[in-house]
Write a protein that holds these residues in place. Structure first.
Motif, PDB file in Angstrom:
ATOM      1  N   ARG A 104       0.832  -1.205   0.000  1.00  0.00           N
ATOM      2  CA  ARG A 104       0.000   0.000   0.000  1.00  0.00           C
ATOM      3  C   ARG A 104       0.868   1.257   0.000  1.00  0.00           C
ATOM      4  O   ARG A 104       0.562   2.236  -0.689  1.00  0.00           O
ATOM      5  CB  ARG A 104      -0.926  -0.015   1.219  1.00  0.00           C
ATOM      6  CG  ARG A 104      -1.947   1.108   1.263  1.00  0.00           C
ATOM      7  CD  ARG A 104      -2.993   0.828   2.330  1.00  0.00           C
ATOM      8  NE  ARG A 104      -3.964   1.901   2.426  1.00  0.00           N
ATOM      9  CZ  ARG A 104      -3.898   2.882   3.300  1.00  0.00           C
ATOM     10  NH1 ARG A 104      -2.903   2.918   4.179  1.00  0.00           N
ATOM     11  NH2 ARG A 104      -4.806   3.833   3.321  1.00  0.00           N
ATOM     12  N   TYR A 105       1.956   1.253   0.761  1.00  0.00           N
ATOM     13  CA  TYR A 105       2.850   2.415   0.788  1.00  0.00           C
ATOM     14  C   TYR A 105       3.498   2.628  -0.579  1.00  0.00           C
ATOM     15  O   TYR A 105       3.603   3.765  -1.058  1.00  0.00           O
ATOM     16  CB  TYR A 105       3.914   2.209   1.858  1.00  0.00           C
ATOM     17  CG  TYR A 105       4.989   3.276   1.844  1.00  0.00           C
ATOM     18  CD1 TYR A 105       4.733   4.542   2.365  1.00  0.00           C
ATOM     19  CD2 TYR A 105       6.248   3.026   1.294  1.00  0.00           C
ATOM     20  CE1 TYR A 105       5.709   5.527   2.338  1.00  0.00           C
ATOM     21  CE2 TYR A 105       7.216   3.997   1.264  1.00  0.00           C
ATOM     22  CZ  TYR A 105       6.944   5.251   1.791  1.00  0.00           C
ATOM     23  OH  TYR A 105       7.910   6.230   1.769  1.00  0.00           O
ATOM     24  N   TYR A 144       1.022   4.112  -2.903  1.00  0.00           N
ATOM     25  CA  TYR A 144       0.773   5.519  -2.562  1.00  0.00           C
ATOM     26  C   TYR A 144       1.893   6.413  -3.086  1.00  0.00           C
ATOM     27  O   TYR A 144       1.638   7.486  -3.645  1.00  0.00           O
ATOM     28  CB  TYR A 144       0.640   5.640  -1.049  1.00  0.00           C
ATOM     29  CG  TYR A 144       0.592   7.054  -0.520  1.00  0.00           C
ATOM     30  CD1 TYR A 144      -0.429   7.921  -0.863  1.00  0.00           C
ATOM     31  CD2 TYR A 144       1.579   7.520   0.340  1.00  0.00           C
ATOM     32  CE1 TYR A 144      -0.476   9.220  -0.380  1.00  0.00           C
ATOM     33  CE2 TYR A 144       1.549   8.811   0.843  1.00  0.00           C
ATOM     34  CZ  TYR A 144       0.522   9.653   0.477  1.00  0.00           C
ATOM     35  OH  TYR A 144       0.487  10.949   0.973  1.00  0.00           O
ATOM     36  N   TRP A 201      -6.652  10.310  -1.432  1.00  0.00           N
ATOM     37  CA  TRP A 201      -6.194   9.108  -2.137  1.00  0.00           C
ATOM     38  C   TRP A 201      -7.060   7.934  -1.697  1.00  0.00           C
ATOM     39  O   TRP A 201      -7.190   7.648  -0.510  1.00  0.00           O
ATOM     40  CB  TRP A 201      -4.726   8.843  -1.814  1.00  0.00           C
ATOM     41  CG  TRP A 201      -4.153   7.638  -2.520  1.00  0.00           C
ATOM     42  CD1 TRP A 201      -3.931   7.500  -3.857  1.00  0.00           C
ATOM     43  CD2 TRP A 201      -3.735   6.409  -1.912  1.00  0.00           C
ATOM     44  NE1 TRP A 201      -3.397   6.265  -4.129  1.00  0.00           N
ATOM     45  CE2 TRP A 201      -3.256   5.571  -2.949  1.00  0.00           C
ATOM     46  CE3 TRP A 201      -3.705   5.947  -0.608  1.00  0.00           C
ATOM     47  CZ2 TRP A 201      -2.764   4.300  -2.715  1.00  0.00           C
ATOM     48  CZ3 TRP A 201      -3.219   4.671  -0.372  1.00  0.00           C
ATOM     49  CH2 TRP A 201      -2.755   3.853  -1.402  1.00  0.00           C
TER      50      TRP A 201
END
Length: 253
Positions: free
Chosen positions: A57-58, A61, A135
């Motif tokens: 997920r990071y 992002y 986001w």
């Protein structure tokens, strides 16, 4: 034949030690085995799902691009969209640090959580205008006057605390398995595998070491895999030392 106060049975010519009672040891052993299984599943979930999921997920992002202009604006997008918000309220208490923001559709009202109040949130007043970065349907950052502050929903590259939690769950699983098995196999005399002092000492050391190593590696940015390595080595050393001393005492006799 008679029984003395010291727990021995007096025979015709000598004292025979009374056999220890089984008591609740089998029940406690069974409960510890269940705890071990639950802890092992929790540790597996952390390292197999939670930790990789957070890292993925990071990365997504960080790789996200600015959203193209479109109408109407979708609520959930894989890109970064800046939206103007008006501050309705802020909370800077000890238990929660939040900002309630009013914006256009599809974000008419959003409550955003933060880990701290600086550098933007502490200076906001009701009616102030801020720019929020959205986001995947959540506000991950607010900005005012060129100063930015990430929210608690913003993905972070901080796998060390998560690894510390998974490591403690794994160590707890091993601890409960060993102590539970000994109580089932040797219910009358589990030896040193009791809560005081050996069991409690191991559990306290595991918790403290995992917390300290997780925090230090997180602050310094060291690789997350150092957490299970260091914690496992320290706890293993703590577990082996009393057993070694016990073996030396028996040899000395």
């Amino acid at each position: 034949m008679s029984t003395t106060r010291s727990g021995t049975v007096r025979g015709a010519d000598r004292l025979v030690p009374r056999r220890p009672r089984i008591g609740r040891n089998p029940l406690v052993g069974a409960v510890l085995i269940v705890v071990s299984l639950a802890s092992a599943l929790a540790s597996y979930a952390v390292f197999a799902d939670w930790l990789p999921g957070d890292r993925t997920r990071y990365q997504e992002y960080r790789a996200a691009e600015v959203c193209p202009a479109r109408r109407p604006v979708p609520r959930v997008e894989d890109c970064l969209r800046e939206i103007p918000f008006t501050v309705e309220d802020t909370s800077l208490g000890a238990k929660e640090i939040t900002a309630t923001l009013l914006g256009p559709r599809p974000f008419p009202r959003a409550r955003v959580w933060f880990g701290h109040s600086e550098p933007v949130l502490s200076g906001l007043q009701r009616g102030d205008r801020v720019t929020g970065t959205v986001w995947r349907g959540v506000v991950v950052m607010i900005a005012q006057g060129g100063v930015r502050q990430e929210s608690s929903d913003a993905p972070r590259d901080e796998p060390q605390p998560t690894a510390a939690l998974g490591t403690f769950a794994g160590l707890l699983a091993v601890w409960a398995l060993v102590f539970g098995t000994m109580r089932l196999l040797r219910p009358r005399e589990p030896g040193p595998f009791t809560w005081r002092p050996y069991g409690r000492r191991l559990l306290v050391v595991a918790g403290v070491v995992c917390a300290v190593v997780g925090l230090i590696t997180g602050w310094t940015g060291l690789p997350w895999w150092l957490v299970p390595t260091v914690c496992g080595a320290v706890v293993a050393g703590t577990a082996c030392l009393p057993l070694r001393n016990l073996s030396l005492r028996r040899i000395g006799r």
